[in-house]
Design an enzyme around this catalytic site. Structure first.
Site, PDB file in Angstrom:
ATOM      1  N   LYS A  84     -23.503  33.345 111.748  1.00 45.59           N
ATOM      2  CA  LYS A  84     -22.916  32.738 112.948  1.00 45.59           C
ATOM      3  C   LYS A  84     -23.017  33.630 114.199  1.00 45.59           C
ATOM      4  O   LYS A  84     -22.009  34.047 114.778  1.00 45.59           O
ATOM      5  CB  LYS A  84     -21.460  32.341 112.667  1.00 45.59           C
TER       6      LYS A  84
ATOM      7  N   ASP B 137     -24.852  20.063 106.624  1.00 47.69           N
ATOM      8  CA  ASP B 137     -23.583  20.612 106.143  1.00 47.69           C
ATOM      9  C   ASP B 137     -22.505  19.623 106.578  1.00 47.69           C
ATOM     10  O   ASP B 137     -22.318  19.409 107.765  1.00 47.69           O
ATOM     11  CB  ASP B 137     -23.384  21.995 106.784  1.00 47.69           C
TER      12      ASP B 137
ATOM     13  N   ASP C 271     -21.002  21.946  99.822  1.00 48.64           N
ATOM     14  CA  ASP C 271     -20.802  20.985 100.922  1.00 48.64           C
ATOM     15  C   ASP C 271     -22.103  20.675 101.660  1.00 48.64           C
ATOM     16  O   ASP C 271     -22.081  20.077 102.729  1.00 48.64           O
ATOM     17  CB  ASP C 271     -19.759  21.517 101.915  1.00 48.64           C
TER      18      ASP C 271
HETATM   19  N1  GDD Z   1     -15.095  29.428  95.053  1.00 50.71           N
HETATM   20  C1  GDD Z   1     -15.099  29.682  96.354  1.00 50.71           C
HETATM   21  N2  GDD Z   1     -14.321  30.700  96.821  1.00 50.71           N
HETATM   22  N3  GDD Z   1     -15.858  28.913  97.166  1.00 50.71           N
HETATM   23  C2  GDD Z   1     -15.842  29.196  98.481  1.00 50.71           C
HETATM   24  C3  GDD Z   1     -15.068  30.235  99.037  1.00 50.71           C
HETATM   25  C4  GDD Z   1     -14.263  31.020  98.132  1.00 50.71           C
HETATM   26  O1  GDD Z   1     -13.538  31.944  98.536  1.00 50.71           O
HETATM   27  N4  GDD Z   1     -15.266  30.241 100.378  1.00 50.71           N
HETATM   28  C5  GDD Z   1     -16.135  29.253 100.637  1.00 50.71           C
HETATM   29  N5  GDD Z   1     -16.490  28.608  99.503  1.00 50.71           N
HETATM   30  C6  GDD Z   1     -17.425  27.499  99.354  1.00 50.71           C
HETATM   31  C7  GDD Z   1     -17.054  26.295 100.204  1.00 50.71           C
HETATM   32  O2  GDD Z   1     -16.276  25.378  99.454  1.00 50.71           O
HETATM   33  C8  GDD Z   1     -18.418  25.721 100.560  1.00 50.71           C
HETATM   34  O3  GDD Z   1     -18.874  24.805  99.584  1.00 50.71           O
HETATM   35  C9  GDD Z   1     -19.346  26.919 100.559  1.00 50.71           C
HETATM   36  O4  GDD Z   1     -18.666  27.944  99.814  1.00 50.71           O
HETATM   37  C10 GDD Z   1     -19.685  27.450 101.964  1.00 50.71           C
HETATM   38  O5  GDD Z   1     -18.500  27.678 102.681  1.00 50.71           O
HETATM   39  P1  GDD Z   1     -18.283  27.070 104.149  1.00 50.71           P
HETATM   40  O6  GDD Z   1     -16.920  27.449 104.574  1.00 50.71           O
HETATM   41  O7  GDD Z   1     -18.657  25.641 104.180  1.00 50.71           O
HETATM   42  O8  GDD Z   1     -19.322  27.938 104.990  1.00 50.71           O
HETATM   43  P2  GDD Z   1     -20.054  27.547 106.350  1.00 50.71           P
HETATM   44  O9  GDD Z   1     -20.493  26.151 106.338  1.00 50.71           O
HETATM   45  O10 GDD Z   1     -19.220  27.980 107.488  1.00 50.71           O
HETATM   46  O11 GDD Z   1     -21.346  28.522 106.303  1.00 50.71           O
HETATM   47  C11 GDD Z   1     -22.125  28.632 105.123  1.00 50.71           C
HETATM   48  O12 GDD Z   1     -23.012  27.531 104.995  1.00 50.71           O
HETATM   49  C12 GDD Z   1     -24.048  27.446 105.992  1.00 50.71           C
HETATM   50  C13 GDD Z   1     -24.919  26.273 105.665  1.00 50.71           C
HETATM   51  O13 GDD Z   1     -24.211  25.140 105.907  1.00 50.71           O
HETATM   52  C14 GDD Z   1     -22.920  29.945 105.163  1.00 50.71           C
HETATM   53  O14 GDD Z   1     -23.475  30.127 103.890  1.00 50.71           O
HETATM   54  C15 GDD Z   1     -23.993  29.919 106.224  1.00 50.71           C
HETATM   55  O15 GDD Z   1     -24.772  31.113 106.170  1.00 50.71           O
HETATM   56  C16 GDD Z   1     -24.889  28.734 106.019  1.00 50.71           C
HETATM   57  O16 GDD Z   1     -25.884  28.653 107.047  1.00 50.71           O
HETATM   58 MG    MG Z   2     -20.170  24.523 105.106  1.00 42.18          MG
END
Ligand code: GDD
Ligand code: MG
Length: 346
Positions: free
Chosen positions: A157, A217, A106
């Site tokens: 976070k 993001d 994403d």
């Molecule tokens: N296959 C799979 N299984 N994918 C997953 C799972 C899971 O259980 N959980 C999350 N994802 C995928 C989501 O679809 C997304 O593409 C990505 O992993 C990150 O998950 P998000 O839910 O979007 O995380 P975030 O935005 O809160 O935080 C993450 O991204 C930030 C950057 O935008 C973290 O990696 C942060 O450390 C980072 O700064």
């Molecule tokens: Mg994200």
């Protein structure tokens, strides 16, 4: 080069758009973001792609198949239950090469991967994380580094006052397969909350790589809107489909705009769209393929996915509509986010 794309999350912050649609398949300039990503990866020498999926996997599989159309090989690993970001990587272990890239699917970015990959190889492997800087790091994973770029602390976070820096995890990694031995199999594990801190504690080399260029993001409606503004302002350099018929107005194939309609740039109109008399479209409006905009309808700062119909004199202001919706005659909607499943206002 190989990349594992994490595309299994539920996309809760983009609901209801993502109730029945995977977040990375959200359209960006009338093309699923995941397709932009795969095209960019191919261009940078990544042709072996593993997709870790869970939520609505069939939507992704139907679109990409084995990847032939994009000149890449795509394999899917479907999770039965959500395994978290590290659990998903572990689950794909048997398909992974000795060294591979990982992407949060994403993240909208246009990075050059070569310096990142070279840095990882030069240091002899371990774990490398792309970093970017943001004003408010509290929504992301935040790092503290030494002078060589080695990451001393990773906090997911943190509260704003507890963030050790403004440098955050950009959601792109390079890993050596050897480090997967530390991830327990068959259970939910977070790479951000468990593995990065664990690897750092254990002495595994975890290095940050500063990146430049666009990064966002798109996982909240606010940021999803912002990405579209940036795309239309050309601050985000992704290909926009269609022909630029005047500055900031892109129109796809076989679309018909009534001469009595008013288009206020920037506007992107997809293929096979019709726009009726006295309709007012724009600014910052994106209309997907096969949409019908009837006479007198007004669309400001709104994003419509494919096959939507906006009936006569309806008004949409700052709205996002998923595939196949109809907005009734004279309906007025502000800041609505809507799919076939429901509507929210954000
Ligand atoms: N296959 C799979 N299984 N994918 C997953 C799972 C899971 O259980 N959980 C999350 N994802 C995928 C989501 O679809 C997304 O593409 C990505 O992993 C990150 O998950 P998000 O839910 O979007 O995380 P975030 O935005 O809160 O935080 C993450 O991204 C930030 C950057 O935008 C973290 O990696 C942060 O450390 C980072 O700064
Ligand atoms: Mg994200």
């Amino acid at each position: 080069m190989q990349a594992l794309l994490l595309a299994g999350g539920l996309g809760t912050r983009l609901r209801p758009l993502t109730e029945d649609w995977p977040k990375p398949m959200a359209l960006l300039g009338n093309r699923p973001w995941l397709e932009h990503l795969i095209v960019m990866l191919k261009r940078q020498g990544v042709d072996d792609i593993v997709l870790a999926v869970k939520h609505c996997p069939e939507k992704i599989q139907q679109h990409f198949g084995y990847g032939d159309r994009w000149g890449v090989t795509i394999r899917y690993v479907v999770e039965r239950t959500l395994l978290g970001t590290a659990g998903a990587i572990k689950n794909a272990e048997s398909l992974l090469r000795d060294r591979f890239l990982v992407f949060n699917a994403d993240i909208i970015q246009t990075f050059h991967l070569r310096p990142f990959i070279e840095g990882h190889v030069r240091r002899g492997g371990g774990v490398s994380i792309c970093l970017t800087e943001v004003e408010d790091p509290s929504h992301y994973g935040v790092v503290e580094q030494d002078a060589d770029g080695r990451i001393l602390r990773f906090v997911e976070k943190p509260r704003p006052e507890e963030a050790p820096s403004r440098k955050i995890n950009a959601g792109i990694y390079m890993l050596d397969k050897a480090v997967l031995a530390d991830i327990p199999a068959g259970k939910e594990v977070s790479i951000e909350r468990e593995m990065f801190p664990g690897w750092i504690r254990k002495g595994v080399p975890v290095y940050g790589h500063d990146t430049e260029g666009y990064w966002m993001d798109m996982g909240t409606t606010k940021r999803y809107r912002q990405v579209h503004r940036d795309l239309l302002d050309r601050k985000l350099d992704l290909p926009v489909s269609g022909t630029e018929v005047e500055r900031g107005v892109w129109i796809g194939e076989n679309s018909e705009v009534h001469p009595g309609a008013l288009i206020v740039p920037p506007v992107l109109i997809g293929n096979r769209v019709t726009i009726g008399e006295k309709a007012v479209i724009g600014p910052y409006t994106v209309i997907g393929d096969d949409c019908r905009i009837k006479s007198g309808a007004r669309l400001m700062e709104s994003i419509l996915w494919n096959r939507c119909t906006v009936e006569t004199n309806a008004v949409l202001n700052n709205c996002i509509f998923g595939h196949g919706l109809t907005i009734g005659t004279r309906h007025v909607m502000h800041e609505a986010v809507m799919s076939r499943i429901g509507v929210s206002y954000a």
